[in-house]
Enzyme design. Sequence first.
Site, PDB file in Angstrom:
ATOM      1  N   GLU A  21      42.215  37.437  44.080  1.00 55.34           N
ATOM      2  CA  GLU A  21      43.526  37.683  43.751  1.00 55.34           C
ATOM      3  C   GLU A  21      44.101  38.615  44.846  1.00 55.34           C
ATOM      4  OE1 GLU A  21      44.591  36.079  41.393  1.00 55.34           O
ATOM      5  OE2 GLU A  21      42.958  35.772  40.105  1.00 55.34           O
ATOM      6  N   CYS A  75      42.430  42.011  33.245  1.00 53.96           N
ATOM      7  CA  CYS A  75      41.856  41.702  34.779  1.00 53.96           C
ATOM      8  C   CYS A  75      43.072  42.381  35.452  1.00 53.96           C
ATOM      9  CB  CYS A  75      41.602  40.388  34.828  1.00 53.96           C
ATOM     10  SG  CYS A  75      40.117  39.914  34.162  1.00 53.96           S
ATOM     11  N   HIS A 116      38.029  36.843  40.302  1.00 54.16           N
ATOM     12  CA  HIS A 116      37.797  36.183  39.071  1.00 54.16           C
ATOM     13  C   HIS A 116      36.639  35.378  39.418  1.00 54.16           C
ATOM     14  CE1 HIS A 116      41.818  37.196  37.099  1.00 54.16           C
ATOM     15  NE2 HIS A 116      40.852  37.240  35.915  1.00 54.16           N
TER      16      HIS A 116
END
Length: 230
Positions: A92, A159, A178
Amino acid sequence: MCNELDNIFKPIVLVTGFGPFLNHPVNASWEAVKLMNKEEIEKKHNVELVQIEIPVTYENVDEFVPAIWETHEPKLMIHVGVSRLAQQLTLEMQAHKKGYQRLDYFDKLPPNQMCSAEGAMRLHTKLNVEKICKQFNDGNPPEEKTTAVASKDAGRYICEYTYYTSLSADNTRTLFVHVPDFQVYTSEQTARGLERILDLCMEQIKDMEISNTTNGLRNVNLSDNEENKV
């Protein structure tokens, strides 16, 4: 004496996974983080690896994540979470402050559906995520069968909330990954992939430290030259 002190006060590398939630009574993120080769990582990078499980609640993140930063002052922080949509290791690039509308493990939301950490509406990691993914995919042995991809959508749940909190603390050494559920990669495959990502992050941090030192010396030399001018 210096070498002895270096061995006692090694930099901390922190990797977190999440506990159970909803349809994940066994969380693939924590199962993989537990399997990371602590001894090998510590020897390779001369660090202490700390692996921590985080409960899937906003309140725990608010309390726990800033405390981790304050207590350990990690050289690198990698948060790992599971995504049912992920088919690859998904790195991310950013996290948002607002928009947290999904109930946590205790059926709670953060006040105003907003992360309590200080910062802009959107925070980015300073780690070069796209470069990490390219190096990972170019250099990963075929037998590992794992690939990595960059993402700008961390899901607006625990998250991303966690990621924002850590980016607020220090975005130069923070990453969120992830991972897919068990049917895509085994815990062992995911663990090996996370180890490789950690290696690539450490390379970037080392390069940043060298660059900062070089720039600092250059600025000192420029100041000295100015003082010597008549």
